[in-house]
Design an enzyme around this catalytic site. Structure first.
Site, PDB file in Angstrom:
ATOM      1  CG  HIS A 182      11.863   6.497  -8.367  1.00  0.00           C
ATOM      2  ND1 HIS A 182      11.682   5.790  -9.531  1.00  0.00           N
ATOM      3  CD2 HIS A 182      10.691   6.417  -7.699  1.00  0.00           C
ATOM      4  CE1 HIS A 182      10.466   5.291  -9.565  1.00  0.00           C
ATOM      5  NE2 HIS A 182       9.830   5.662  -8.460  1.00  0.00           N
TER       6      HIS A 182
ATOM      7  N   GLY B  77       7.490  13.169  -4.747  1.00  0.00           N
ATOM      8  CA  GLY B  77       7.449  13.834  -6.043  1.00  0.00           C
ATOM      9  C   GLY B  77       6.115  14.536  -6.270  1.00  0.00           C
TER      10      GLY B  77
HETATM   11  P1  AMP Z   1       6.602   5.320  -6.810  1.00  0.00           P
HETATM   12  O1  AMP Z   1       7.763   4.404  -6.874  1.00  0.00           O
HETATM   13  O2  AMP Z   1       5.865   5.452  -8.104  1.00  0.00           O
HETATM   14  O3  AMP Z   1       5.700   5.045  -5.632  1.00  0.00           O
HETATM   15  O4  AMP Z   1       7.196   6.771  -6.549  1.00  0.00           O
HETATM   16  C1  AMP Z   1       8.034   7.014  -5.451  1.00  0.00           C
HETATM   17  C2  AMP Z   1       8.254   8.500  -5.328  1.00  0.00           C
HETATM   18  O5  AMP Z   1       8.871   8.994  -6.505  1.00  0.00           O
HETATM   19  C3  AMP Z   1       6.947   9.290  -5.149  1.00  0.00           C
HETATM   20  O6  AMP Z   1       7.156  10.345  -4.218  1.00  0.00           O
HETATM   21  C4  AMP Z   1       6.703   9.819  -6.536  1.00  0.00           C
HETATM   22  O7  AMP Z   1       5.937  10.997  -6.563  1.00  0.00           O
HETATM   23  C5  AMP Z   1       8.125  10.090  -6.993  1.00  0.00           C
HETATM   24  N1  AMP Z   1       8.194  10.148  -8.453  1.00  0.00           N
HETATM   25  C6  AMP Z   1       7.703   9.244  -9.340  1.00  0.00           C
HETATM   26  N2  AMP Z   1       7.909   9.678 -10.598  1.00  0.00           N
HETATM   27  C7  AMP Z   1       8.534  10.874 -10.513  1.00  0.00           C
HETATM   28  C8  AMP Z   1       9.011  11.825 -11.464  1.00  0.00           C
HETATM   29  N3  AMP Z   1       8.875  11.636 -12.769  1.00  0.00           N
HETATM   30  N4  AMP Z   1       9.609  12.947 -11.002  1.00  0.00           N
HETATM   31  C9  AMP Z   1       9.752  13.159  -9.666  1.00  0.00           C
HETATM   32  N5  AMP Z   1       9.320  12.302  -8.716  1.00  0.00           N
HETATM   33  C10 AMP Z   1       8.719  11.174  -9.139  1.00  0.00           C
END
Ligand code: AMP
Length: 300
Positions: free
Chosen positions: A37, A147
């Site tokens: 994130h 991501g």
């Molecule tokens: P989430 O909190 O899981 O909804 O993720 C929020 C954002 O962070 C989304 O755009 C995800 O794709 C991105 N994200 C989650 N894990 C990763 C990671 N390991 N590397 C890069 N981006 C990530």
């Protein structure tokens, strides 16, 4: 860093900033923040004048038997991380303000939502598309950062932005990995230490596909079988899917002809993990650092 809960206030503040010709970058999250994130926030800081992270565990993207109630909520820690990362605004709306009791409008997700996650998690992308469109309305940013870790989600959002003529640029950011290659995820904290070891099977399976492609293998059935066999070797508890698909449409491929992405969803105990690797025909895939036990983070 300003922490804002109120829907009108975030919109008003950012409208002011826009009138001041500030470029605004948006990073939507569900909290339980990790370096993945924060890499998005860093990118927003690098490219924009103002970065806005949102923290909202979106109930409409969870199915009835999923982990909505036990999804990790670590707001104070998240705010510390965001402060350290130099984030300008954090928007933390209350669920009943985002979804008023009489809320009944949803986004019908695009075709690219149909397979894979869409099939296994019915309604998931309807919830994702709806909350992302709402956040785009509330946070009048120029660029939104997502991501590649959630590859299909990224494709769904890109298609929605195109189809609905939403004036927002979507930027895809690389998947940040642990030292050994496991993709960072808020759900990794559910894993026992024994499951954590087996979870590495996802990365090993993705690496195996890239190795086979490097060796000239182009039959997708062979690539898919190789992923299944690596996942079996790692003793993951079950595999929802492990396929090489078209990088744009996410439709299954028969032959790998220079473009494609390997996507996996698998379960370890009660935890469901997803990962993917964009494949490259040349052996110098910049998305892939090799599958050594000491693989560095930052791939794909
Ligand atoms: P989430 O909190 O899981 O909804 O993720 C929020 C954002 O962070 C989304 O755009 C995800 O794709 C991105 N994200 C989650 N894990 C990763 C990671 N390991 N590397 C890069 N981006 C990530």
């Amino acid at each position: 860093m300003k922490v804002i809960h109120d829907l009108n206030e975030i919109h008003t503040q950012l409208e002011f900033a826009r009138r001041d010709s500030k470029r605004i970058g948006l990073v939507p999250t569900m909290g339980a923040l990790h370096d993945g994130h924060l890499s998005l926030v860093k990118r927003a800081n690098d490219e924009c004048d103002i970065s806005v992270a949102t923290i909202f565990v979106n109930p409409t993207q969870f199915g009835p038997n999923e982990d909505l109630t036990k999804y990790p909520r670590t707001l104070e820690k998240d705010l510390d991380h965001l402060r350290q990362a130099g984030c300008s605004f954090v928007f933390v709306p209350a669920a009943d303000k985002i979804y008023a009791p009489n809320h009944s409008t949803y986004v019908e997700p695009p075709t690219v939502a149909n397979r894979w996650e869409g099939e296994i998690r019915p309604g998931h992308f309807r919830g994702v598309a709806t909350i992302v469109l709402k956040l785009f309305q509330l946070v009048p940013a120029h660029i939104a950062y997502f991501g590649r870790k959630d590859y299909q989600q990224l494709a769904v959002i890109r298609a929605m932005v195109d189809d609905l003529n939403i004036p927002m640029r979507i930027e895809a950011c690389p998947t940040i990995r642990e030292q050994d290659g496991l993709a960072m995820s808020s759900r990794n904290r559910y894993l026992s230490s024994e499951e954590r070891k087996r979870a590495l099977g996802l990365w090993h399976a993705l690496c195996r596909v890239q190795e086979l492609v490097n060796d000239g293998e182009d039959r997708v059935s062979t690539l898919n079988d190789a992923m299944q066999s690596k996942l079996k070797d790692a003793s993951v508890d079950s595999v929802d899917y492990a396929n090489v698909v078209d990088a744009d449409t996410l439709e299954p491929l028969e032959r790998f002809q220079g473009q494609g992405v390997a996507i996996i969803a698998a379960r370890l105990g009660k935890t469901r993990l997803i990962d993917n690797l964009t494949l490259s025909q040349s052996s110098s895939n910049s998305n892939y650092d090799g599958c050594r036990d000491d693989a560095q983070g930052g791939a794909d």
